[in-house]
Design a protein around this motif. Structure first.
Motif, short mmCIF file in Angstrom:
data_model
loop_
_atom_site.label_atom_id
_atom_site.label_comp_id
_atom_site.label_asym_id
_atom_site.label_seq_id
_atom_site.Cartn_x
_atom_site.Cartn_y
_atom_site.Cartn_z
N PRO A 66 -6.69 -0.43 4.63
CA PRO A 66 -5.74 -2.09 5.27
C PRO A 66 -6.34 -2.59 6.11
N ASP B 69 -8.38 4.39 1.55
CA ASP B 69 -7.04 3.80 2.42
C ASP B 69 -7.42 2.92 3.46
N ASP C 264 8.41 2.42 -0.80
CA ASP C 264 7.42 0.60 -0.45
C ASP C 264 7.72 0.47 0.40
N ALA D 18 -0.55 -5.68 -2.17
CA ALA D 18 -1.51 -4.88 -2.80
C ALA D 18 -2.67 -4.23 -3.19
N TRP D 19 -3.17 -3.43 -3.84
CA TRP D 19 -4.00 -3.28 -5.18
C TRP D 19 -4.85 -1.68 -4.57
N ILE D 20 -4.81 -1.26 -5.51
CA ILE D 20 -5.75 -0.57 -5.55
C ILE D 20 -7.11 -0.33 -6.80
N SER E 121 0.87 -1.34 -0.06
CA SER E 121 -0.21 -0.06 0.51
C SER E 121 0.56 1.00 -0.24
N GLN E 122 2.33 0.85 0.63
CA GLN E 122 2.92 2.03 0.93
C GLN E 122 3.08 2.58 -0.74
N GLN F 81 -7.76 1.92 -2.07
CA GLN F 81 -6.50 0.88 -1.21
C GLN F 81 -7.09 -0.37 -1.07
N THR G 51 -5.22 -4.50 0.41
CA THR G 51 -3.55 -4.66 0.78
C THR G 51 -4.11 -6.39 1.68
N ALA H 223 1.47 2.60 -2.96
CA ALA H 223 -0.01 2.85 -3.84
C ALA H 223 0.27 4.57 -3.52
#
Lengths: 395, 395
Positions: free
Chosen positions: A206, A204, B266, A246-248, A101-102, A232, A234, A104
């Motif tokens: 998570p 976000d 990241d 992770a993903w968006i 996620s970071q 977002q 993860t 992203a």
């Protein structure tokens, strides 16, 4: 030799939080400082099985370069899980797999922010987002935030006065650092406000699946009528963080830009890790695994809240989270959490002072506590020691 | 909704190379287009063994968050291998593990480039570096380059006229796209020039171990007396690209900035993939594996060169590489390689037109051929078909 670094590098400095986290590597320390999942629940045996299976079945593909967007069967599974849990209507093609996620957050900064643009955020907000966006030299505008979430009226006031607002960054579920969750009414009121402005929302999420009781609230993305919200998610908190998957989810117009940036930024996320998680989701019931995590974190959270109630002076206030990994403590105005930390470290207890979570400073009487990474007896001991130190301030 | 993207996004567009690579997903196509390693040599069985071993021995650590710098035992092994092969004197602490070399390029741009700064590069140069740096809005200045490498006199002229030169980006070994290698004399002359200027050298070395014959030449980094050279290496070409594990070696002052950027970018590279590669290097002799790769690529390269000699009209010139994955073709001035490509695609043969490798355009009569990813008989067939198409131009 005199090296000329880019101007943006002036925003980065050695973080005192990294220093705190280094201290907590000492196993004697009772650490409420990090945001680490409980390693005793990592699905190690299951991973052994799926890794062998993936290498056997499709090793050549799993170890080769792959597409920037990610492995389509995994993207489809992510979309289906998100729809089922958070009320969205995503398809596999709406998902872009990220290396954590970071990444992203970093790429959101790269896609949207010119020097001096405004990032609108909760007050306080996630420290990692502040550092990711800082690389693009924005201004941070904090919106008043209470136990129910961001205040929509204050948000509207800010948006009217900030024509250069580009990103509204929010964590509506079990926020990092406060552990607070936005009410459904607030989500709706928030979306009613942002719909009036051409500004992107980075939602976000998570921790959203880690709810201790009651129903999961719908994501802002599920109320997005204009392709305005980037959601977002993860695998770091429900599977493991070491793989960095992770993903968006975003509209096609936004997705195209993220794909350009990711192509230029790291080509694509690990092929084999994507295949392994996909194979895990095929072979096992991840919901069963999430239930185990929830049971463990719920217990640890309750142990911490109960201990704080017993051990902390009544003038110290704290949040009662409905899920996630963190709670948030407000000390009486006169006490500085950095000072408290240095006294607590002598007792071998660590946490993160809250000031760092306010991009424009202040609020030095706050702190974040993590409850997911320590067993109950160490939580009780640690809170007991913190209580002893707090009482020494003669509140 | 009208979305305002950052100004830098104007530099990115849908790449025709991505379109070519999509076409080559068709298994009927004989593709000389990508830069893919031969998947038949991926160490699949060995990976099965080491993954099981890592999860068994230290699963909890391997799946948890870890430090930004990377796993120290792996960094130490990288330093030792690099010293043995390229004449450097690195220690583990000089190495920062990256999520692929593309990330190292992106972060170099972030660390060093303000809008309008100059990136000095070979002519032609690696397309992925052009796209990575483009996100930071630089100017590209191409230095005259011949079969022995970058011309030191032209480099000196450029550096004198470019006070905003921040990065000199070079690939001295088996360059992408040309397959050329800098002579030792040129390396020394190059370093003699750059020592006079406060400019950083990014030495990209993904293919250096893949030498078909003779001794490996010393890295520029081994001649670096001022902490001026950042050496980049990767496991993508000697192990597998799907894991996205690469590294840089840099002076402490530069390293600190890269760590800030990676922490914000990241957090860190996959913990488990780092542990797996480390365990592979412990348990197996990677040099034996590299020898197998070299033997395979040497054969494929020779087959391609021999076929080109036989099949291409004598007015078509090409490079005879001493290693790596690519060769480079120069067509007579009048022929456009994009036109040639569209004719070749009808014959089910693909390559990358060379114009894209020149950041300031031109040179549309050039093209890059990859020989690592196709078996000898398909190389012969593909070159034969290209020759037929070339002869149709009546050269």
């Amino acid at each position: 030799m005199k090296i000329k670094f880019a101007d943006r590098m002036g925003h980065f400095r050695a973080s005192d939080i990294r220093e705190i986290l280094k201290v907590t590597a000492d196993p004697e320390i009772i650490s409420f400082a990090g945001g680490l999942p409980a390693p005793e629940l990592f699905p190690i045996e299951e991973l052994k099985t799926v890794t062998a299976e993936v290498l056997e079945r499709c090793g050549r593909e799993a170890l080769q370069y792959s597409t920037t967007e990610g492995y389509l069967p995994l993207r489809e599974k992510i979309a289906a899980r998100t729809n089922a849990k958070f009320g969205t209507a995503l398809e596999g093609g709406d998902i872009l797999v990220m290396s954590g996620s970071q990444q992203a957050l970093d790429y959101a900064g790269k896609v949207f922010l010119d020097d001096g643009d405004a990032v609108i955020c909760e007050s306080p907000t996630y420290l990692g987002a502040i550092s990711a966006f800082l690389g693009y030299s924005p201004r941070f505008v904090e919106v008043a935030t209470d136990d129910d979430g961001m205040d929509p009226r204050d948000l509207e006031r800010v948006l009217r006065s900030e024509p250069r607002a580009r990103i509204i960054y929010v964590i509506p579920d079990f926020q990092n650092p406060t552990g607070r969750t936005w009410s459904v009414e607030r989500r709706e009121a928030f979306m009613d406000v942002v719909r009036q402005f051409d500004v992107v929302v980075v939602e976000d999420n998570p921790y959203g699946e880690l709810r201790f009781q009651g129903p999961i609230f719908p994501a802002l993305k599920s109320m997005d009528t204009r392709g305005q919200v980037i959601l977002q998610g993860t695998f770091s908190k429900v599977f493991c963080p070491g793989m960095r998957i992770a993903w968006i989810a975003a509209s096609p117009e936004i997705m195209e830009k993220f794909v350009f940036v990711k192509q230029a930024g790291d080509l694509h996320t690990s092929t084999i890790s994507q295949r392994e998680i996909d194979a895990y989701l095929e072979a096992y019931d991840i919901e069963e695994h999430v239930e185990k995590l929830v049971a463990l974190y719920r217990e640890r959270c309750f142990v911490m809240l109960e201990a704080m109630e017993r051990e902390f002076p009544p003038s110290v206030r704290f949040v009662r989270p409905d899920g996630g990994l963190f709670t948030w403590v407000e000390l009486p105005e006169g006490i500085n959490a950095r000072d408290l930390l240095s006294r607590c470290l002598k007792e071998k207890v660590a946490f993160v002072p809250g000031g760092a979570f306010y991009p424009n400073g202040g609020h030095e009487n706050t702190l974040r506590l993590n409850f997911s990474n320590m067993p109950p007896e160490r939580i009780r001991d640690g809170i007991g020691l913190m209580g002893k130190v707090l009482r020494s301030y003669s509140l």
